[in-house]
Design a protein around this motif. Structure first.
Motif, PDB file in Angstrom:
ATOM      1  N   LYS A 296       0.840  -1.205   0.000  1.00  0.00           N
ATOM      2  CA  LYS A 296       0.000   0.000   0.000  1.00  0.00           C
ATOM      3  C   LYS A 296       0.871   1.249   0.000  1.00  0.00           C
ATOM      4  N   ALA A 297       1.949   1.213   0.796  1.00  0.00           N
ATOM      5  CA  ALA A 297       2.868   2.360   0.844  1.00  0.00           C
ATOM      6  C   ALA A 297       3.537   2.575  -0.506  1.00  0.00           C
ATOM      7  N   LYS A 298       3.936   1.475  -1.154  1.00  0.00           N
ATOM      8  CA  LYS A 298       4.547   1.575  -2.486  1.00  0.00           C
ATOM      9  C   LYS A 298       3.570   2.187  -3.488  1.00  0.00           C
ATOM     10  N   ALA A 299       2.313   1.728  -3.423  1.00  0.00           N
ATOM     11  CA  ALA A 299       1.300   2.241  -4.348  1.00  0.00           C
ATOM     12  C   ALA A 299       1.050   3.728  -4.120  1.00  0.00           C
ATOM     13  N   GLU A 300       1.032   4.131  -2.846  1.00  0.00           N
ATOM     14  CA  GLU A 300       0.815   5.551  -2.535  1.00  0.00           C
ATOM     15  C   GLU A 300       1.977   6.407  -3.041  1.00  0.00           C
ATOM     16  N   LYS A 301       3.201   5.916  -2.869  1.00  0.00           N
ATOM     17  CA  LYS A 301       4.364   6.648  -3.373  1.00  0.00           C
ATOM     18  C   LYS A 301       4.339   6.730  -4.894  1.00  0.00           C
ATOM     19  N   LYS A 302       3.962   5.631  -5.526  1.00  0.00           N
ATOM     20  CA  LYS A 302       3.879   5.619  -6.986  1.00  0.00           C
ATOM     21  C   LYS A 302       2.826   6.598  -7.472  1.00  0.00           C
ATOM     22  N   ALA A 303       1.668   6.607  -6.770  1.00  0.00           N
ATOM     23  CA  ALA A 303       0.601   7.529  -7.145  1.00  0.00           C
ATOM     24  C   ALA A 303       1.026   8.974  -6.932  1.00  0.00           C
ATOM     25  N   ALA A 304       1.779   9.238  -5.845  1.00  0.00           N
ATOM     26  CA  ALA A 304       2.255  10.601  -5.569  1.00  0.00           C
ATOM     27  C   ALA A 304       3.227  11.053  -6.644  1.00  0.00           C
ATOM     28  N   ARG A 305       4.123  10.160  -7.069  1.00  0.00           N
ATOM     29  CA  ARG A 305       5.078  10.509  -8.133  1.00  0.00           C
ATOM     30  C   ARG A 305       4.347  10.777  -9.444  1.00  0.00           C
ATOM     31  N   ALA A 306       3.344   9.957  -9.713  1.00  0.00           N
ATOM     32  CA  ALA A 306       2.580  10.144 -10.948  1.00  0.00           C
ATOM     33  C   ALA A 306       1.820  11.468 -10.922  1.00  0.00           C
ATOM     34  N   ALA A 307       1.236  11.794  -9.745  1.00  0.00           N
ATOM     35  CA  ALA A 307       0.507  13.059  -9.626  1.00  0.00           C
ATOM     36  C   ALA A 307       1.450  14.250  -9.775  1.00  0.00           C
ATOM     37  N   LYS A 308       2.631  14.133  -9.200  1.00  0.00           N
ATOM     38  CA  LYS A 308       3.623  15.210  -9.294  1.00  0.00           C
ATOM     39  C   LYS A 308       4.078  15.391 -10.728  1.00  0.00           C
ATOM     40  N   LYS A 309       4.280  14.275 -11.415  1.00  0.00           N
ATOM     41  CA  LYS A 309       4.698  14.325 -12.807  1.00  0.00           C
ATOM     42  C   LYS A 309       3.611  14.936 -13.679  1.00  0.00           C
ATOM     43  N   ALA A 310       2.342  14.569 -13.396  1.00  0.00           N
ATOM     44  CA  ALA A 310       1.223  15.106 -14.166  1.00  0.00           C
ATOM     45  C   ALA A 310       1.075  16.599 -13.922  1.00  0.00           C
ATOM     46  N   ALA A 311       1.262  17.032 -12.657  1.00  0.00           N
ATOM     47  CA  ALA A 311       1.170  18.460 -12.340  1.00  0.00           C
ATOM     48  C   ALA A 311       2.258  19.244 -13.036  1.00  0.00           C
ATOM     49  N   LYS A 312       3.462  18.676 -13.089  1.00  0.00           N
ATOM     50  CA  LYS A 312       4.587  19.337 -13.752  1.00  0.00           C
ATOM     51  C   LYS A 312       4.328  19.469 -15.244  1.00  0.00           C
ATOM     52  N   ALA A 313       3.758  18.396 -15.838  1.00  0.00           N
ATOM     53  CA  ALA A 313       3.453  18.436 -17.273  1.00  0.00           C
ATOM     54  C   ALA A 313       2.360  19.457 -17.564  1.00  0.00           C
ATOM     55  N   ALA A 314       1.355  19.529 -16.688  1.00  0.00           N
ATOM     56  CA  ALA A 314       0.272  20.499 -16.879  1.00  0.00           C
ATOM     57  C   ALA A 314       0.793  21.923 -16.762  1.00  0.00           C
ATOM     58  N   LYS A 315       1.731  22.167 -15.830  1.00  0.00           N
ATOM     59  CA  LYS A 315       2.314  23.490 -15.668  1.00  0.00           C
ATOM     60  C   LYS A 315       3.113  23.900 -16.896  1.00  0.00           C
ATOM     61  N   ALA A 316       3.816  22.947 -17.493  1.00  0.00           N
ATOM     62  CA  ALA A 316       4.604  23.222 -18.696  1.00  0.00           C
ATOM     63  C   ALA A 316       3.694  23.606 -19.850  1.00  0.00           C
ATOM     64  N   VAL A 317       2.538  22.907 -19.948  1.00  0.00           N
ATOM     65  CA  VAL A 317       1.594  23.210 -21.011  1.00  0.00           C
ATOM     66  C   VAL A 317       1.032  24.613 -20.828  1.00  0.00           C
ATOM     67  N   ASP A 318       0.702  24.971 -19.571  1.00  0.00           N
ATOM     68  CA  ASP A 318       0.172  26.296 -19.282  1.00  0.00           C
ATOM     69  C   ASP A 318       1.177  27.391 -19.649  1.00  0.00           C
ATOM     70  N   THR A 319       2.460  27.117 -19.377  1.00  0.00           N
ATOM     71  CA  THR A 319       3.512  28.102 -19.676  1.00  0.00           C
ATOM     72  C   THR A 319       3.628  28.322 -21.170  1.00  0.00           C
ATOM     73  N   GLU A 320       3.556  27.230 -21.926  1.00  0.00           N
ATOM     74  CA  GLU A 320       3.699  27.333 -23.381  1.00  0.00           C
ATOM     75  C   GLU A 320       2.513  28.046 -24.027  1.00  0.00           C
ATOM     76  N   THR A 321       1.337  27.908 -23.433  1.00  0.00           N
ATOM     77  CA  THR A 321       0.120  28.512 -24.043  1.00  0.00           C
ATOM     78  C   THR A 321      -0.184  29.896 -23.502  1.00  0.00           C
ATOM     79  N   SER A 322       0.615  30.342 -22.491  1.00  0.00           N
ATOM     80  CA  SER A 322       0.358  31.683 -21.949  1.00  0.00           C
ATOM     81  C   SER A 322       0.789  32.749 -22.950  1.00  0.00           C
ATOM     82  N   PRO A 323       0.014  33.896 -23.035  1.00  0.00           N
ATOM     83  CA  PRO A 323       0.352  34.966 -24.003  1.00  0.00           C
ATOM     84  C   PRO A 323       1.628  35.683 -23.582  1.00  0.00           C
TER      85      PRO A 323
END
Length: 323
Positions: A296-323
């Motif tokens: 369960k701890a491994k799964a939670e860490k994996k999910a946290a890493r995935a969420a962090k990676k997704a947030a980072k990717a979303a932030k990069a997309v926002d930066t590229e599309t900002s005027p």
């Protein structure tokens, strides 16, 4: 017949049945046949040497049967005969009773070099044989009181009461362990899970990895063309039935009927079995709560890493599309 005046009286068959406890003349004949065997066994044990022995004590024999079942699984003489007859090109599959009998004959004759060490019984094997014999004695008494003692149980009851077996009766004697194991599972199911058909549901889909706390209801060893398989039936805490067909046989004490385990496995299929929904598992392991917490701890860490990676990717997309 009167001692002084010759006089014969006819006794009805129902009276004989009530007195002897047998439903048919054939059963009466079998009783006297078994009694004759028992007398012969007693004479042999007191007069003959080990090398000429053709009878053995039942409990001792069951210890050897338990060792064979632990090693190879259960195979009745009927199953062995059918398997060997259906495939003449394949090597003969020995019945459990025959293997156990052969080992005992070698032990009695002092031919220790001819004995496969894996068939030498342990204390646990002898304990299992004794426990199964005692269980069946109680079970058969209960069946007799209900008037439900069929021919098989009737013959088995006689063998149990004789206490000594020969080669002819060794087949039905060997079935004591397999029958006791099956009936113990049924008894647990009747007592604890009488409403299983109403409560059981599929708890996962095919291919899902699952972790379930479940109680072992019963196990049955099956000998097939690809070796021994042990069918293990569980019920989860929620009242859902699940089955695992495990490769090989299990020594008594590794899996105990009535004990609760944490099972980790994969859903192989879901099916309706005699009106009951059951989930069939594969690649099952009994795990500890510590293992569950770690996963369960491994799964939670994996999910946290995935969420962090997704947030980072979303932030990069926002930066590229900002005027």
């Amino acid at each position: 017949m009167n001692a002084t005046t010759p006089e014969f009286k006819v006794v009805g068959s129902n009276c004989l049945a009530d007195f002897l406890g047998h439903a048919t003349p054939e059963n009466v004949a079998r009783l006297f046949e078994y009694l004759s065997d028992a007398v012969e066994a007693g004479n042999e044990l007191s007069e003959g040497g080990a090398g000429s022995m053709t009878h053995f004590g039942l409990e001792n024999f069951l210890g050897y049967v338990a060792a064979v079942i632990r090693t190879d699984g259960w195979m009745s003489r009927t199953q062995a005969r059918n398997m060997n007859g259906n495939n003449p090109d394949a090597p003969n599959v020995p019945a459990t009773a025959d293997t156990a009998w052969g080992v005992m004959m070698n032990v009695a004759s002092g031919k220790t070099k001819d004995i496969n060490p894996k068939y030498i019984p342990t204390k646990a094997d002898f304990d299992r044989g004794t426990a199964c014999k005692e269980f069946m004695a109680v079970f058969m008494d209960a069946e007799m009181e209900k008037g439900e003692l069929n021919d098989y149980l009737y013959n088995l009851n006689i063998v149990c009461r004789m206490g000594a077996i020969d080669f002819k009766t060794s087949g039905i004697a060997a079935s004591i362990i397999a029958t006791a194991t099956r009936e113990q599972g049924k008894e647990i199911e009747r007592k604890k899970f009488s409403n299983l058909k109403e409560t059981s549901k599929y708890f996962a889909s095919v291919g899902d990895k699952v972790v379930q706390k479940a109680t072992l209801m019963g196990l049955r060893e099956i000998e097939g063309n690809y070796g021994c398989t042990t069918m293990m039936r569980f019920v989860t805490e929620e009242g859902n039935a699940c089955t695992w067909f495990a490769s090989g046989s299990f020594e008594q004490g590794v899996w105990n009927i009535g004990d609760t385990y944490i099972l980790a496995g994969t859903v192989k299929k879901t099916e309706d079995y005699k009106g009951m929904k059951q989930t069939v598992l594969t690649r099952v392991n009994a795990v500890t709560q510590e293992w569950v917490d770690g996963e369960k701890a491994k799964a939670e860490k994996k999910a946290a890493r995935a969420a962090k990676k997704a947030a980072k990717a979303a932030k990069a997309v926002d930066t590229e599309t900002s005027p």
